[in-house]
Design a protein around this motif. Structure first.
Motif, PDB file in Angstrom:
ATOM      1  N   GLN A 175      -8.493   3.392  -1.498  1.00  0.00           N
ATOM      2  CA  GLN A 175      -7.438   3.152  -0.516  1.00  0.00           C
ATOM      3  C   GLN A 175      -6.823   4.457   0.009  1.00  0.00           C
ATOM      4  N   ASP A 176      -7.072   5.554  -0.694  1.00  0.00           N
ATOM      5  CA  ASP A 176      -6.580   6.847  -0.223  1.00  0.00           C
ATOM      6  C   ASP A 176      -7.639   7.914  -0.478  1.00  0.00           C
ATOM      7  N   TYR A 233       0.818  -1.208   0.000  1.00  0.00           N
ATOM      8  CA  TYR A 233       0.000   0.000   0.000  1.00  0.00           C
ATOM      9  C   TYR A 233       0.849   1.255   0.000  1.00  0.00           C
TER      10      TYR A 233
END
Length: 255
Positions: free
Chosen positions: A117-118, A90
């Motif tokens: 994821q962000d 990640y």
């Protein structure tokens, strides 16, 4: 015959043959001969000049690197291969985005995982564009046949268009942001490409598998190699055929 590419590269960087000669430790007349007579420098000088003018060796001297040599260098451009995208650390994505100083390129159908994821990604890209980084995002056109065909191949008709609809809600916030371009393509993709200056993550597409379960190559460009350039050229070809709005007319987009 003169080497116009070398001459142009030197001028574009605000240099003179004498300045280049001083930087790489040769006689100015030698640099003049490389330009006016298209002489090919020794390999060490080719790489030094390419670094000074920020161009690739094959661009400046197309005949200097044989296909066999380019292929061998290309093998060294492969830093790591992950058996599936979900195995890519990640923090690697974050580091590559953070370190980018010149360009960030995204070519995917949806690439929804990036914003999932962000959650701060859109703000980061906006700031990158404001800082002078050229950010280009190429998404699949949800109205195109290629998108539906991909969904059918993954066993979920309509799913890919729905994912693009989701990711649009994020990237629509980038409209009007300086340095940021979001376009749409109707290309059948064989890979999703994520470029950060001279590093790249290439997510290969495998029939019947979703992208998170397909392999990813981590590449870093080397002067004279041909692997990184292969995918960089692929990105550029799709960009030229992309359009500002889904369902819009296809045509070349200004760089």
């Amino acid at each position: 015959m003169a080497n116009d590419r070398l001459r142009d590269a030197i001028l574009r960087n605000g240099l003179t043959p004498g300045a280049v000669a001083e930087k790489i430790g040769v006689d100015p007349k030698t640099v003049e001969r490389w330009i006016t007579q298209d002489r090919t420098p020794y390999p060490r000088h080719r790489h030094a000049i390419a670094a000074v003018v920020r161009e690739d060796v094959p661009y400046l001297w197309p005949k200097a690197v044989t296909p066999e040599r380019a292929s061998k260098i290309g093998q060294s451009e492969l830093l790591q291969i992950y058996s599936r995208r979900s195995s890519v650390p990640y923090d690697l994505w974050g580091r590559l985005i953070e370190r980018a100083e010149e360009r960030i390129d995204v070519l995917a159908y949806a690439g929804l995982f990036l914003v999932e994821q962000d959650p701060q990604l859109v703000d980061v890209l906006r700031q990158k564009g404001a800082d002078g980084v050229e950010v280009t995002i190429l998404l699949g056109d949800p109205t195109s046949e290629a998108i539906e065909r991909r969904s059918v191949e993954e066993g979920a008709p309509g799913l890919m268009a729905a994912k693009i609809g989701q990711v649009q809600q994020y990237y629509n916030r980038l409209e009007g942001a300086p340095g940021v371009t979001v376009l749409y393509h109707d290309t059948t993709l064989y890979n999703s490409i994520y470029r950060f200056d001279d590093e790249m993550l290439v997510n290969m597409h495998v029939l019947g598998r979703h992208a998170p379960h397909a392999p990813v190559m981590h590449l870093r460009r080397l002067n004279g190699g041909d692997l990184f350039g292969t995918y960089a050229d692929s990105f550029d070809r799709v960009r030229k055929a992309s359009k500002p709005q889904p369902g819009g007319e296809r045509g070349e987009v200004a760089a």
